[in-house]
Design an enzyme around this catalytic site. Structure first.
Site, mmCIF file in Angstrom:
data_model
loop_
_atom_site.group_PDB
_atom_site.id
_atom_site.type_symbol
_atom_site.label_atom_id
_atom_site.label_comp_id
_atom_site.label_asym_id
_atom_site.label_seq_id
_atom_site.Cartn_x
_atom_site.Cartn_y
_atom_site.Cartn_z
ATOM 1 N N LYS A 35 1.087 -1.294 8.437
ATOM 2 C CA LYS A 35 0.308 -2.541 8.373
ATOM 3 C C LYS A 35 0.423 -3.157 6.972
ATOM 4 C CE LYS A 35 -3.963 -0.039 7.346
ATOM 5 N NZ LYS A 35 -5.087 0.645 8.009
ATOM 6 N N TYR A 252 -10.597 -9.402 -22.446
ATOM 7 C CA TYR A 252 -11.691 -10.219 -21.906
ATOM 8 C C TYR A 252 -12.990 -9.439 -21.882
ATOM 9 C CZ TYR A 252 -8.208 -13.375 -19.769
ATOM 10 O OH TYR A 252 -7.195 -14.251 -19.528
HETATM 11 C C1 LIG Z 1 -4.840 2.025 8.136
HETATM 12 C C2 LIG Z 1 -5.109 2.911 9.273
HETATM 13 C C3 LIG Z 1 -4.598 4.209 9.298
HETATM 14 C C4 LIG Z 1 -3.815 4.799 8.136
HETATM 15 O O1 LIG Z 1 -4.740 5.138 7.143
HETATM 16 P P1 LIG Z 1 -4.284 5.871 5.784
HETATM 17 O O2 LIG Z 1 -5.555 6.316 5.190
HETATM 18 O O3 LIG Z 1 -3.566 4.851 4.965
HETATM 19 O O4 LIG Z 1 -3.403 6.989 6.182
HETATM 20 C C5 LIG Z 1 -4.843 4.993 10.411
HETATM 21 N N1 LIG Z 1 -5.582 4.512 11.444
HETATM 22 C C6 LIG Z 1 -6.100 3.277 11.442
HETATM 23 C C7 LIG Z 1 -6.920 2.820 12.598
HETATM 24 C C8 LIG Z 1 -5.892 2.427 10.366
HETATM 25 O O5 LIG Z 1 -6.397 1.203 10.369
#
Ligand SMILES: *Cc1c(COP(=O)(O)O)cnc(C)c1O
Length: 274
Positions: A35, A252
């Site tokens: 993602k 800053y």
């Molecule tokens: C993002 C996500 C993952 C992966 O999570 P990580 O902690 O990056 O391994 C797994 N399941 C769902 C539903 C997610 O949204």
């Protein structure tokens, strides 16, 4: 000349990390999570390293279509499922597996006439309190989903609230109790579950963060023993040097105060670089 900051992406590190994940979860299949454009690394760059994955999981239909266009024929999981009727058509035509976490999504499926039944992963809210059916209503949702002609296989998933800082037993017990006797493949574990909770590996794991060599806790030493390789190297140059006297501040808001004489290097890297 561009500024001297460069992010280098290492697909071979992702391939290596996926191999480690598969060793850690020998009886599970792996949804590699890509993602947010592969956590910023670029889906197209990372894609060749995912050949040994069993599936790819992501959020955007647009990304799912990109992955199909790259030639991926194995399963793709939409982690948040569908949002409107046209999404069901796209899930149908691109053979996507969709997470289903609420009644509105079940209604979308009930109204749809896909050419082939759509495989779903029914999601339980077992304590995260973001997405999913509560344990008390999960069996009812499962029965309604299973009865829909537009639905193919019904898998079972959740997402732990606390896999990275210790106990998941209460969520796991709740999940197991609420799904007792239900057939269907199970997927519970994100990166932290893969590393620290073998009991939760089940049929499919869903690692994202560790695929890219990062730590689910944000603390690198927490994953030091696992042999993960970083999927990105960021390099830049020192473009200015300051000598700072004790009690002078830097930057800053004057939030850093020197407690001794310091020689400070200023690296070309900041907001402008994302
Ligand atoms: C993002 C996500 C993952 C992966 O999570 P990580 O902690 O990056 O391994 C797994 N399941 C769902 C539903 C997610 O949204």
């Amino acid at each position: 000349m561009p500024r001297p900051i460069t992010a280098r992406i290492h697909p071979e590190a992702v391939r290596h990390n996926l191999g480690l994940i598969k060793q850690m979860t020998p009886t599970s299949r792996v949804w590699t999570v890509v993602k947010a454009n592969a956590y910023g690394h670029g889906i197209e760059r990372i894609y060749p390293a995912l050949a040994q994955a069993d599936g790819i999981a992501l959020l955007d239909l647009d990304e799912a279509v990109r992955v199909r266009e790259l030639g991926w024929t194995k399963p793709i999981l939409l982690l948040e499922g569908i949002f409107e009727p046209v999404d069901v058509e796209l899930a149908d035509s691109h053979r996507l597996t969709v997470a289903i976490h609420c009644n509105e999504q079940l209604q979308l499926l009930a109204a749809a006439r896909p050419r082939q039944p759509i495989d779903i992963m029914l999601k339980m809210n077992s304590g995260m309190n973001r997405l999913g059916f509560r344990p008390q209503v999960f069996r009812d949702a499962w029965e309604r989903a299973s009865a829909l002609p537009s639905v193919g296989s019904v898998g079972l998933m959740n997402h732990f609230a606390t896999a990275d800082d210790g106990a998941i037993d209460w969520q796991l017990d709740e999940f197991d109790a609420a799904t007792q006797g239900m057939p269907g493949e199970q997927s519970l574990s994100n990166s932290a579950g893969v590393l620290w909770h073998p009991r939760a590996h089940r049929d499919w794991v869903r690692p994202g963060t560790i695929l890219y060599g990062a730590s689910p806790t944000g603390v690198a030493r927490d994953v030091a023993g696992f042999g993960l390789h970083a999927a990105m190297t960021l390099t830049s140059r020192i473009i200015g040097v300051q000598t700072v006297a004790p009690q002078e501040t830097i930057g800053y808001g004057r939030t850093f105060r020197a407690d001794q004489p310091m020689r400070i290097g200023v690296v070309a890297c900041g907001y402008a670089d994302g």
